[in-house]
Scaffold this motif. Structure first.
Motif, short mmCIF file in Angstrom:
data_model
loop_
_atom_site.label_atom_id
_atom_site.label_comp_id
_atom_site.label_asym_id
_atom_site.label_seq_id
_atom_site.Cartn_x
_atom_site.Cartn_y
_atom_site.Cartn_z
N SER A 158 0.76 -1.21 -0.06
CA SER A 158 0.04 0.01 0.08
C SER A 158 1.05 1.31 -0.07
N GLY A 159 0.50 2.34 -0.09
CA GLY A 159 0.79 3.65 -0.30
C GLY A 159 1.63 3.89 1.26
N PRO A 160 0.96 3.57 2.20
CA PRO A 160 1.72 3.80 3.55
C PRO A 160 2.93 2.91 3.81
N GLU A 161 2.61 1.61 3.45
CA GLU A 161 3.59 0.64 3.42
C GLU A 161 5.08 0.95 2.64
N LEU A 162 4.51 1.40 1.42
CA LEU A 162 5.97 1.76 0.66
C LEU A 162 6.65 2.95 1.23
N ASP A 163 5.73 4.00 1.78
CA ASP A 163 6.55 5.10 2.56
C ASP A 163 7.55 4.58 3.55
N ALA A 164 6.75 3.68 4.50
CA ALA A 164 7.38 3.23 5.64
C ALA A 164 8.67 2.39 5.21
N ALA A 165 8.44 1.60 4.02
CA ALA A 165 9.75 1.21 3.50
C ALA A 165 11.06 1.95 3.13
N LEU A 166 10.65 3.07 2.39
CA LEU A 166 11.58 4.01 1.97
C LEU A 166 12.10 4.71 3.40
N SER A 167 11.16 5.04 4.29
CA SER A 167 11.93 5.81 5.38
C SER A 167 12.66 4.98 6.15
N GLY A 168 12.48 3.60 6.14
CA GLY A 168 13.32 2.76 7.09
C GLY A 168 14.51 2.30 6.67
N LEU A 169 15.23 2.73 5.68
CA LEU A 169 16.37 2.15 5.18
C LEU A 169 17.59 2.91 5.91
N VAL A 170 18.32 1.73 6.49
CA VAL A 170 19.62 2.09 7.30
C VAL A 170 20.60 1.71 6.54
N VAL A 171 21.59 2.88 6.53
CA VAL A 171 23.10 2.65 5.84
C VAL A 171 23.98 2.80 6.96
N PRO A 172 24.72 1.51 7.14
CA PRO A 172 25.79 1.34 7.97
C PRO A 172 26.94 2.48 7.52
N PRO A 173 27.70 2.75 8.40
CA PRO A 173 28.83 3.77 7.83
C PRO A 173 29.87 2.95 6.83
N GLY A 174 29.80 1.89 7.03
CA GLY A 174 30.93 0.82 6.31
C GLY A 174 30.39 0.54 5.05
N THR A 175 29.11 0.93 4.74
CA THR A 175 28.20 0.60 3.26
C THR A 175 29.08 0.59 2.26
N PRO A 176 29.82 1.97 2.05
CA PRO A 176 30.77 2.06 0.73
C PRO A 176 31.79 1.31 0.33
N ASP A 177 32.45 0.88 1.74
CA ASP A 177 33.50 -0.04 1.58
C ASP A 177 32.98 -1.45 1.12
N GLN A 178 32.10 -1.69 1.76
CA GLN A 178 31.38 -3.05 1.27
C GLN A 178 30.95 -3.22 -0.29
#
Length: 256
Positions: A158-178
């Motif tokens: 649903s629209g709210p579920e998609l919005d929640a998925a987008l806002s819930g993205l977590v990017v650890p600081p080591g992501t670029p290295d990985q």
């Protein structure tokens, strides 16, 4: 000296070592099945440099060093022999660990994996890497949701579920290295040397690690079993029960 990773240890029984994906973590990638696995195995879950409590590396990540550190973390935790459950980048780490530490690794389960990058995957990973530097978290969230989520699951939100998925993205600081390590993966020479029971689980709707690369990974490992589930790259969310069922069936046959 081989680095040790911050890690969790849960459960009892034969060893099960986890290798998570780039930009993920043990909790993010395996959290939905951790309790189930801990009922039948002693689960060791290390976090890569720049993820969780593991400090970010001061130099580029190296696949040999990652594999050695993953294994050393398990051994220091008291688990000397183990099946390795790898996801995405973790499949390459697991394959390299199996060839460098054959006395430790008793089996492999590889999900959403690859032994090399095709042009399609290289383009997808290249955009991911550029977006990490762009300073636009909203655009990064849209892109990662698009490439990592299977079409059936994504289009059913649903629209709210998609919005929640987008806002819930977590990017650890080591992501670029990985992600840089993902771009450098080529474990094709390792595959014929794998001499332990292996299950490769393909994700049919995967845009980030396309299915042809997953099938190629399985074909390169002598005697590997191959199954597919109806999912994108995020099978822990999209097809959690099917994923767990295949893992448990394999572990029941692998006493370690």
């Amino acid at each position: 000296m081989t680095e040790r990773f911050s890690h969790l240890v849960r459960g009892s029984g034969p060893g099960l070592l986890l290798a998570h994906g780039a930009g993920g973590s043990v909790e993010a990638n395996f959290g939905p099945i951790l309790d189930d696995l801990a009922r039948i195995r002693t689960v060791v879950g290390p976090d890569y440099p720049g993820t969780g409590a593991t400090p970010r590396s001061r130099r580029p990540l190296d696949l040999d060093e990652m594999a050695d550190s993953l294994v050393a973390t398990a051994v220091d935790a008291g688990v000397d022999r183990f099946t390795l459950l790898g996801y995405s980048l973790g499949t390459a780490v697991a394959v390299r660990a199996a060839t460098r530490h054959p006395d430790r690794v008793t089996g492999l389960v590889l999900t959403a994996g690859f032994a090399r990058l095709s042009n399609q995957m290289r383009l997808a990973v290249g955009v991911w890497r550029e977006l990490l530097d762009a300073g636009n978290p909203g655009l990064l969230a849209q892109y990662m949701t698009f490439v990592a989520t299977g079409r059936d699951f994504l289009n059913a939100l649903s629209g709210p579920e998609l919005d929640a998925a987008l806002s819930g993205l977590v990017v650890p600081p080591g992501t670029p290295d990985q992600v840089d390590l993902v771009a450098a993966v080529d474990t094709r020479p390792d595959l014929p040397r794998i001499a332990v029971p292996t299950l490769v689980i393909g994700t049919r709707q995967d845009l980030l690690a396309p299915l042809d690369l997953q099938r190629e990974l399985a074909a390169g490992i002598p005697g590997a079993e191959y199954v597919e589930i109806e999912s994108g790259h995020l099978m822990q969310i999209e097809a959690r029960d099917d994923w767990l069922a295949h893992i448990r069936k394999f572990l029941e046959r692998d006493p370690s």
